[in-house]
Motif scaffolding. Structure first.
Motif, PDB file in Angstrom:
ATOM      1  N   LYS A   1      -3.920  12.655   4.566  1.00 57.02           N
ATOM      2  CA  LYS A   1      -4.031  13.842   3.588  1.00 57.02           C
ATOM      3  C   LYS A   1      -4.322  14.932   4.454  1.00 57.02           C
ATOM      4  O   LYS A   1      -4.595  14.687   5.596  1.00 57.02           O
ATOM      5  CB  LYS A   1      -5.226  13.638   2.571  1.00 57.02           C
TER       6      LYS A   1
ATOM      7  N   PRO B   1      -6.923   1.319   0.817  1.00 60.63           N
ATOM      8  CA  PRO B   1      -6.068   2.262   1.446  1.00 60.63           C
ATOM      9  C   PRO B   1      -5.924   3.532   0.327  1.00 60.63           C
ATOM     10  O   PRO B   1      -5.701   3.360  -0.793  1.00 60.63           O
ATOM     11  CB  PRO B   1      -4.485   1.488   1.789  1.00 60.63           C
ATOM     12  N   GLY B   2      -5.361   4.746   0.823  1.00 66.95           N
ATOM     13  CA  GLY B   2      -5.262   5.738   0.158  1.00 66.95           C
ATOM     14  C   GLY B   2      -6.454   6.783  -0.131  1.00 66.95           C
ATOM     15  O   GLY B   2      -7.698   6.475   0.365  1.00 66.95           O
TER      16      GLY B   2
ATOM     17  N   VAL C   1       1.214   8.051   6.721  1.00 58.52           N
ATOM     18  CA  VAL C   1       0.829   6.836   6.007  1.00 58.52           C
ATOM     19  C   VAL C   1       0.038   7.048   4.777  1.00 58.52           C
ATOM     20  O   VAL C   1      -0.256   7.894   4.540  1.00 58.52           O
ATOM     21  CB  VAL C   1      -0.205   5.983   7.226  1.00 58.52           C
ATOM     22  N   GLN C   2      -0.177   5.855   4.059  1.00 61.55           N
ATOM     23  CA  GLN C   2      -0.725   5.808   2.894  1.00 61.55           C
ATOM     24  C   GLN C   2      -2.070   6.157   3.316  1.00 61.55           C
ATOM     25  O   GLN C   2      -2.860   5.742   4.205  1.00 61.55           O
ATOM     26  CB  GLN C   2      -0.714   4.450   2.399  1.00 61.55           C
ATOM     27  N   GLY C   3      -2.745   7.152   2.484  1.00 61.49           N
ATOM     28  CA  GLY C   3      -4.013   7.782   2.432  1.00 61.49           C
ATOM     29  C   GLY C   3      -4.031   8.888   3.337  1.00 61.49           C
ATOM     30  O   GLY C   3      -5.197   9.496   3.620  1.00 61.49           O
TER      31      GLY C   3
ATOM     32  N   ALA D   1       3.685   9.212  -5.619  1.00 60.14           N
ATOM     33  CA  ALA D   1       3.535   9.005  -4.406  1.00 60.14           C
ATOM     34  C   ALA D   1       2.676   9.978  -3.488  1.00 60.14           C
ATOM     35  O   ALA D   1       1.968   9.785  -2.735  1.00 60.14           O
ATOM     36  CB  ALA D   1       4.883   8.883  -3.671  1.00 60.14           C
TER      37      ALA D   1
ATOM     38  N   ASN E   1      -1.206  11.421   0.536  1.00 64.99           N
ATOM     39  CA  ASN E   1       0.020  10.335   0.285  1.00 64.99           C
ATOM     40  C   ASN E   1      -0.437   9.240  -0.202  1.00 64.99           C
ATOM     41  O   ASN E   1      -1.073   8.375   0.403  1.00 64.99           O
ATOM     42  CB  ASN E   1       0.739  10.271   1.665  1.00 64.99           C
ATOM     43  N   ASN E   2      -0.122   8.810  -1.530  1.00 66.00           N
ATOM     44  CA  ASN E   2      -0.741   7.483  -2.175  1.00 66.00           C
ATOM     45  C   ASN E   2       0.502   6.354  -2.001  1.00 66.00           C
ATOM     46  O   ASN E   2       0.242   5.361  -2.477  1.00 66.00           O
ATOM     47  CB  ASN E   2      -0.585   7.743  -3.513  1.00 66.00           C
ATOM     48  N   GLY E   3       1.628   6.760  -1.490  1.00 67.79           N
ATOM     49  CA  GLY E   3       2.624   5.879  -1.180  1.00 67.79           C
ATOM     50  C   GLY E   3       2.681   5.133  -0.017  1.00 67.79           C
ATOM     51  O   GLY E   3       2.186   5.517   0.925  1.00 67.79           O
ATOM     52  N   PRO E   4       3.542   4.124   0.398  1.00 71.72           N
ATOM     53  CA  PRO E   4       3.772   3.062   1.434  1.00 71.72           C
ATOM     54  C   PRO E   4       4.182   3.840   2.638  1.00 71.72           C
ATOM     55  O   PRO E   4       4.349   3.479   3.612  1.00 71.72           O
ATOM     56  CB  PRO E   4       4.357   1.875   0.892  1.00 71.72           C
ATOM     57  N   SER E   5       5.268   4.818   2.414  1.00 67.78           N
ATOM     58  CA  SER E   5       6.023   5.492   3.578  1.00 67.78           C
ATOM     59  C   SER E   5       5.532   6.707   3.702  1.00 67.78           C
ATOM     60  O   SER E   5       5.053   7.482   3.031  1.00 67.78           O
ATOM     61  CB  SER E   5       7.519   5.335   2.885  1.00 67.78           C
TER      62      SER E   5
END
Length: 355
Positions: free
Chosen positions: A308, A114-115, A304-306, A247, A273-277
């Motif tokens: 962009k 993810p990310g 969501v994570q990943g 994040a 977004n690198n964070g979980p939220s």
């Protein structure tokens, strides 16, 4: 025994798809379709994006300004497949011997996470997407299928152990090299982390594996983050690259778009977004070192994570002589800061990755 039908295929790429873990968790591939104006068959190449060895990671070298005597040999080829022997060392490829890469510059990555900009798919997909968009010429090294309709083994083919020792050999490595209409070349080289960084004169393994040699470089936090008082880089001073702990972070940018400066094509900055939220970017800005600022549209949400999004940064020029890009939140706090060099900015229309 070494590869039997090794060679290079000169062609025009037409599409590229790559399998994530949900499609094939064990042995996923990327699939490049191409045409050469010679064959009447549907041509394609399968490119490994995960190893089936106990260490399933890959090593890649992405060179966005590839300069090597090899390019003159490739350019002189006609379109189609050209079978090569290991004795044709001016054009047959050896990642460890041909001087096409500095082994220490390789990056160790997994197949699918993810990310953004943290796995092989995140780098190989835009590499081929750009070549297809620009209608570039691709040179694919590997072993020809028995049906003469494509290639596989588009990776380093030496330094393997176990069941794969029989395929080892020197001057028979796979790769993808791209020639653009503006005269610049790009290259993507792949090896398995389980392959060794040295081999004997038959391509058999010697010394440490690439994974062990390079893994420290790829660990998060392995490079220091930039300090707030960093100086504006210029000329070809090497700019630090780092994994962002934020994040939300700057993932990549087109700092030198196609066309003249100040034209219709604007510079683009990609934020991830690198964070979980989910994160609302209301009130956030993208700035350059001179203090010019672009306000991110208030309705922007990275869900969501990943997730962009790319932004055309109006009225915030990114210098072609090297520069800094700063991401600030609604409280005007610096969330992320990246730098790039003059050399990185010299390639018109290319993405500069920050990882």
């Amino acid at each position: 025994m070494p590869l039997k039908d090794y060679g290079v295929w000169k062609a025009t790429p037409t599409s590229f798809t790559v399998e994530r873990s949900d499609k094939d968790a064990r042995s996923p591939h990327g699939y490049l379709k191409f045409k050469d104006g010679v064959s009447t068959k549907k041509l394609s190449s399968a490119i490994n994006v995960k190893s089936i060895s106990s260490d399933s990671r890959l090593v890649y070298w992405l060179i966005q300004d590839f300069k090597h005597p090899l390019t003159a040999k490739l350019k002189s080829l006609s379109f189609g497949f050209h079978r090569l022997s290991k004795d044709q060392r001016d054009i047959a490829l050896d990642i460890l011997r041909s001087g096409v890469v500095n082994v220490q510059d390789g990056s160790v990555v997994p197949h699918d996470l993810p990310g953004d900009k943290n796995d092989i798919v995140d780098f190989i997909q835009p590499f081929f997407d750009n070549a297809i968009k620009k209608q570039a010429t691709v040179y694919i090294y590997g072993e020809q299928y028995s049906g003469k309709d494509g290639l596989h083994d588009v990776h380093m083919n030496q330094g393997s152990d176990g069941n794969f020792r029989s395929s080892n050999g020197i001057y028979q490595d796979g790769s993808a090299i791209v020639e653009y209409a503006d005269g610049h070349w790009e290259a993507f080289f792949i090896a398995f982390a389980s392959q060794t960084a040295q081999t004997d004169d038959k391509g058999q393994p010697k010394g440490p594996t690439l994974g062990k040699l390079l893994e420290k470089k790829s660990q998060p936090g392995g490079n220091d983050s930039l300090e707030d008082d960093i100086q504006e880089p210029n000329e070809n001073i090497e700019a630090p690259s780092r994994p962002s702990n934020a994040a939300v972070a700057i993932a990549a940018a087109i700092v030198n778009p196609d066309g003249p400066d100040g034209g219709e094509n604007l510079e683009v900055v990609h934020v991830v977004n690198n964070g979980p939220s989910l994160v609302s970017l209301k009130g956030w800005t993208i700035e350059n070192k001179a203090g010019n600022s672009f306000a991110i549209p208030e309705a922007t949400v990275l869900k969501v994570q990943g997730d962009k999004e790319g932004f055309n940064v109006k009225n915030t020029p990114l210098s072609n002589k090297g520069g800094t890009i700063i991401l600030k939140n609604a409280e005007k706090q610096v969330v992320d800061r990246v730098t790039y060099t003059k050399d990185q900015a010299s390639k018109s229309g290319s993405l500069v990755y920050f990882r």
